[in-house]
Motif scaffolding. Structure first.
Motif, PDB file in Angstrom:
ATOM      1  N   CYS A  31       0.819  -1.211   0.000  1.00  0.00           N
ATOM      2  CA  CYS A  31       0.000   0.000   0.000  1.00  0.00           C
ATOM      3  C   CYS A  31       0.856   1.265   0.000  1.00  0.00           C
ATOM      4  O   CYS A  31       0.519   2.233  -0.683  1.00  0.00           O
ATOM      5  N   PHE A  34       1.989   1.622  -3.518  1.00  0.00           N
ATOM      6  CA  PHE A  34       0.854   1.957  -4.380  1.00  0.00           C
ATOM      7  C   PHE A  34       0.457   3.430  -4.221  1.00  0.00           C
ATOM      8  O   PHE A  34       0.217   4.124  -5.205  1.00  0.00           O
ATOM      9  N   VAL A  35       0.416   3.904  -2.989  1.00  0.00           N
ATOM     10  CA  VAL A  35       0.068   5.306  -2.744  1.00  0.00           C
ATOM     11  C   VAL A  35       1.112   6.224  -3.367  1.00  0.00           C
ATOM     12  O   VAL A  35       0.770   7.226  -3.998  1.00  0.00           O
ATOM     13  N   GLU A  37       2.978   5.618  -5.955  1.00  0.00           N
ATOM     14  CA  GLU A  37       2.865   5.551  -7.418  1.00  0.00           C
ATOM     15  C   GLU A  37       1.612   6.248  -7.942  1.00  0.00           C
ATOM     16  O   GLU A  37       1.666   6.947  -8.950  1.00  0.00           O
ATOM     17  N   LYS A  38       0.497   6.062  -7.275  1.00  0.00           N
ATOM     18  CA  LYS A  38      -0.784   6.525  -7.804  1.00  0.00           C
ATOM     19  C   LYS A  38      -1.201   7.914  -7.321  1.00  0.00           C
ATOM     20  O   LYS A  38      -1.892   8.622  -8.036  1.00  0.00           O
ATOM     21  N   VAL A  39      -0.825   8.270  -6.128  1.00  0.00           N
ATOM     22  CA  VAL A  39      -1.325   9.511  -5.534  1.00  0.00           C
ATOM     23  C   VAL A  39      -0.231  10.530  -5.329  1.00  0.00           C
ATOM     24  O   VAL A  39      -0.416  11.716  -5.574  1.00  0.00           O
ATOM     25  N   GLU A  41       2.931  11.086  -6.619  1.00  0.00           N
ATOM     26  CA  GLU A  41       4.103  11.205  -7.477  1.00  0.00           C
ATOM     27  C   GLU A  41       4.767  12.570  -7.374  1.00  0.00           C
ATOM     28  O   GLU A  41       5.931  12.726  -7.679  1.00  0.00           O
ATOM     29  N   ARG A  81      -4.271   8.643   2.922  1.00  0.00           N
ATOM     30  CA  ARG A  81      -5.148   7.909   2.017  1.00  0.00           C
ATOM     31  C   ARG A  81      -5.383   6.522   2.595  1.00  0.00           C
ATOM     32  O   ARG A  81      -4.520   5.942   3.235  1.00  0.00           O
ATOM     33  N   CYS A  83      -6.009   2.605   1.847  1.00  0.00           N
ATOM     34  CA  CYS A  83      -5.657   1.617   0.825  1.00  0.00           C
ATOM     35  C   CYS A  83      -6.296   0.283   1.224  1.00  0.00           C
ATOM     36  O   CYS A  83      -6.181  -0.146   2.372  1.00  0.00           O
ATOM     37  N   THR A  91      -5.511  -7.803  -5.337  1.00  0.00           N
ATOM     38  CA  THR A  91      -5.843  -6.430  -5.718  1.00  0.00           C
ATOM     39  C   THR A  91      -5.490  -5.432  -4.624  1.00  0.00           C
ATOM     40  O   THR A  91      -5.490  -5.753  -3.442  1.00  0.00           O
ATOM     41  N   GLU A  93      -6.482  -1.211  -3.935  1.00  0.00           N
ATOM     42  CA  GLU A  93      -7.240  -0.072  -4.437  1.00  0.00           C
ATOM     43  C   GLU A  93      -7.283   1.053  -3.414  1.00  0.00           C
ATOM     44  O   GLU A  93      -7.133   0.832  -2.215  1.00  0.00           O
ATOM     45  N   SER A  96     -12.533   6.004  -3.615  1.00  0.00           N
ATOM     46  CA  SER A  96     -12.799   7.404  -3.933  1.00  0.00           C
ATOM     47  C   SER A  96     -13.255   8.129  -2.666  1.00  0.00           C
ATOM     48  O   SER A  96     -13.588   7.508  -1.652  1.00  0.00           O
TER      49      SER A  96
END
Length: 105
Positions: A31, A34-35, A37-39, A41, A81, A83, A91, A93, A96
């Motif tokens: 997580c 992932f955070v 990379e996705k949120v 950067e 965030r 996760c 998976t 995610e 939202s």
């Protein structure tokens, strides 16, 4: 006596059916990555796991990250965030803003 038995049983069942420490560690590591990379950067490679718990059969990790250029008003605060890590399905995610509430503790 009954109360001690009930508490012991609850601890035993939680240990048997909850995720292991290894599973939680894998979820936290995945997580955080992932955070970033996705949120985050545009942020530093600095994250902090604030909490890890299980909800609806999935491991939920609260990951904080800091702004790259912190202003005085930002201080040392983190943005956080949630996760969702599902090891069985493989998976990860980030919910939202509309359905993040269902994953809070």
């Amino acid at each position: 006596m009954k109360r001690i038995f009930a508490i012991s049983l609850a601890i035993l069942l939680t240990g048997c059916f909850g995720p292991s420490d290894e599973q939680k560690q894998r979820a936290e590591t995945a997580c955080e990555k992932f955070v970033l990379e996705k949120v985050a950067e545009k942020y530093l490679d600095e994250t902090h796991v604030f909490d890890t718990y299980v909800k609806d059969g999935k491991i939920v990790v609260e990951v904080g990250y800091r702004r790259e250029s912190r202003s005085y008003s930002d201080g040392d605060s983190y943005s956080v965030r949630i996760c969702i890590y599902d090891e069985e399905k493989g998976t990860i995610e980030i919910p939202s803003l509309f359905n993040m509430g269902q994953w809070k503790k």
